[in-house]
Every structure is written in C-alpha cells, then in structure tokens.
Design a protein around this motif. Structure first.
Motif, PDB file in Angstrom:
ATOM      1  N   MET A   1       0.852  -1.168   0.000  1.00  0.00           N
ATOM      2  CA  MET A   1       0.000   0.000   0.000  1.00  0.00           C
ATOM      3  C   MET A   1       0.893   1.224   0.000  1.00  0.00           C
ATOM      4  O   MET A   1       1.865   1.296   0.713  1.00  0.00           O
ATOM      5  N   THR A   2       0.508   2.178  -0.780  1.00  0.00           N
ATOM      6  CA  THR A   2       1.270   3.412  -0.876  1.00  0.00           C
ATOM      7  C   THR A   2       0.389   4.584  -0.478  1.00  0.00           C
ATOM      8  O   THR A   2      -0.760   4.652  -0.865  1.00  0.00           O
ATOM      9  N   ALA A   3       0.929   5.460   0.293  1.00  0.00           N
ATOM     10  CA  ALA A   3       0.210   6.668   0.682  1.00  0.00           C
ATOM     11  C   ALA A   3       0.868   7.848  -0.019  1.00  0.00           C
ATOM     12  O   ALA A   3       2.084   7.962  -0.044  1.00  0.00           O
ATOM     13  N   ALA A   4       0.055   8.689  -0.591  1.00  0.00           N
ATOM     14  CA  ALA A   4       0.583   9.867  -1.291  1.00  0.00           C
ATOM     15  C   ALA A   4       0.506  11.080  -0.379  1.00  0.00           C
ATOM     16  O   ALA A   4      -0.449  11.244   0.359  1.00  0.00           O
ATOM     17  N   ARG A   5       1.500  11.917  -0.448  1.00  0.00           N
ATOM     18  CA  ARG A   5       1.541  13.139   0.350  1.00  0.00           C
ATOM     19  C   ARG A   5       0.611  14.169  -0.275  1.00  0.00           C
ATOM     20  O   ARG A   5       0.650  14.398  -1.469  1.00  0.00           O
ATOM     21  N   ALA A  51     -12.890   2.935  11.176  1.00  0.00           N
ATOM     22  CA  ALA A  51     -11.684   2.838  10.348  1.00  0.00           C
ATOM     23  C   ALA A  51     -11.642   3.960   9.324  1.00  0.00           C
ATOM     24  O   ALA A  51     -10.601   4.575   9.107  1.00  0.00           O
ATOM     25  N   LEU A  52     -12.778   4.248   8.709  1.00  0.00           N
ATOM     26  CA  LEU A  52     -12.829   5.347   7.735  1.00  0.00           C
ATOM     27  C   LEU A  52     -12.620   6.695   8.417  1.00  0.00           C
ATOM     28  O   LEU A  52     -11.955   7.570   7.868  1.00  0.00           O
ATOM     29  N   SER A  53     -13.183   6.848   9.596  1.00  0.00           N
ATOM     30  CA  SER A  53     -12.971   8.085  10.353  1.00  0.00           C
ATOM     31  C   SER A  53     -11.495   8.261  10.704  1.00  0.00           C
ATOM     32  O   SER A  53     -10.949   9.364  10.608  1.00  0.00           O
ATOM     33  N   LEU A  54     -10.860   7.155  11.098  1.00  0.00           N
ATOM     34  CA  LEU A  54      -9.437   7.212  11.425  1.00  0.00           C
ATOM     35  C   LEU A  54      -8.618   7.578  10.191  1.00  0.00           C
ATOM     36  O   LEU A  54      -7.694   8.387  10.270  1.00  0.00           O
ATOM     37  N   CYS A  55      -8.980   7.026   9.043  1.00  0.00           N
ATOM     38  CA  CYS A  55      -8.284   7.380   7.793  1.00  0.00           C
ATOM     39  C   CYS A  55      -8.420   8.878   7.520  1.00  0.00           C
ATOM     40  O   CYS A  55      -7.453   9.530   7.114  1.00  0.00           O
ATOM     41  N   GLY A  56      -9.606   9.421   7.749  1.00  0.00           N
ATOM     42  CA  GLY A  56      -9.815  10.856   7.571  1.00  0.00           C
ATOM     43  C   GLY A  56      -8.958  11.671   8.513  1.00  0.00           C
ATOM     44  O   GLY A  56      -8.373  12.687   8.122  1.00  0.00           O
ATOM     45  N   ASP A  57      -8.853  11.227   9.766  1.00  0.00           N
ATOM     46  CA  ASP A  57      -8.002  11.922  10.739  1.00  0.00           C
ATOM     47  C   ASP A  57      -6.542  11.881  10.308  1.00  0.00           C
ATOM     48  O   ASP A  57      -5.821  12.878  10.427  1.00  0.00           O
ATOM     49  N   GLU A  67      -5.310   4.498   1.989  1.00  0.00           N
ATOM     50  CA  GLU A  67      -6.375   3.605   1.544  1.00  0.00           C
ATOM     51  C   GLU A  67      -7.331   3.348   2.697  1.00  0.00           C
ATOM     52  O   GLU A  67      -6.923   3.268   3.857  1.00  0.00           O
ATOM     53  N   PRO A  68      -8.622   3.166   2.396  1.00  0.00           N
ATOM     54  CA  PRO A  68      -9.586   2.881   3.455  1.00  0.00           C
ATOM     55  C   PRO A  68      -9.361   1.527   4.132  1.00  0.00           C
ATOM     56  O   PRO A  68      -9.919   1.269   5.186  1.00  0.00           O
ATOM     57  N   THR A  69      -8.511   0.703   3.556  1.00  0.00           N
ATOM     58  CA  THR A  69      -8.195  -0.606   4.146  1.00  0.00           C
ATOM     59  C   THR A  69      -7.030  -0.537   5.128  1.00  0.00           C
ATOM     60  O   THR A  69      -6.574  -1.572   5.614  1.00  0.00           O
ATOM     61  N   LEU A  70      -6.553   0.655   5.424  1.00  0.00           N
ATOM     62  CA  LEU A  70      -5.383   0.830   6.285  1.00  0.00           C
ATOM     63  C   LEU A  70      -5.498   0.063   7.599  1.00  0.00           C
ATOM     64  O   LEU A  70      -4.554  -0.597   8.023  1.00  0.00           O
ATOM     65  N   ALA A  71      -6.656   0.120   8.247  1.00  0.00           N
ATOM     66  CA  ALA A  71      -6.834  -0.537   9.546  1.00  0.00           C
ATOM     67  C   ALA A  71      -6.797  -2.061   9.440  1.00  0.00           C
ATOM     68  O   ALA A  71      -6.539  -2.738  10.431  1.00  0.00           O
TER      69      ALA A  71
END
Length: 90
Positions: A1-5, A51-57, A67-71
């Motif tokens: 998984m890659t996260a973009a800045r 999990a989606l809320s945490l991704c938003g934070d 990605e929403p699957t991060l958790a």
C-alpha cells in the motif's frame, strides 16, 4: 500500500503512535492508557465506520492520502504507526 503526500500544510505529531492511541481512545470513549498498541483494533470493536474516520483523521493531520483498508492492512496501533512514520519520513 502506498500513501501519497497531499499538498496541505500539516503539523505531524512528534510521536505518531501516541497520536494514534489518543484517536482510538477517543473513538472508544476511554483513556489512552487502556489501549494496548499491539492488540488488533477490531478486538476493541472498531468497525469500518471508525476505520474510515481514522483514515480521515490521518489524512487531515499527517497530510497523507491513505487507503480505506489501512486498519486491516496494519491492524494494530504499532503496525499502523510504523507504516505512517515511514510514509511521512518521521
């Protein structure tokens, strides 16, 4: 998984694991000291909505697009913090 800045100006917490622990504790309406960083978040009852809320934070605070699957990909505070720390270069 890659996260973009993202392009936004963010203030990255000094200790990402502490920040994540505080976020999880706030969702559970409990004290951060009661959170075991090596216990899967699902065992605390955190579901896809949390999990989606945490991704938003994470996106808002760290300036990363995750990605929403991060958790599920990184199911503990420790694992998630290590991934995020590498992504932000902290």
């Amino acid at each position: 998984m890659t996260a973009a800045r993202s392009q936004s100006d963010t203030r990255i917490p000094t200790d990402i694991a502490d920040w994540l622990t505080e976020r999880v504790a706030s969702y559970l309406d409990t004290d951060a000291d009661s959170i075991d960083r090596d216990l899967p978040l699902a065992e605390y009852g955190l579901d896809s909505v949390y999990a989606l809320s945490l991704c938003g934070d994470i996106e808002d605070t760290l300036g990363l697009v995750v990605e929403p699957t991060l958790a599920w990909d990184y199911p503990t505070v420790t694992a998630m913090a290590e991934f995020l720390r590498a992504e932000v270069g902290a």
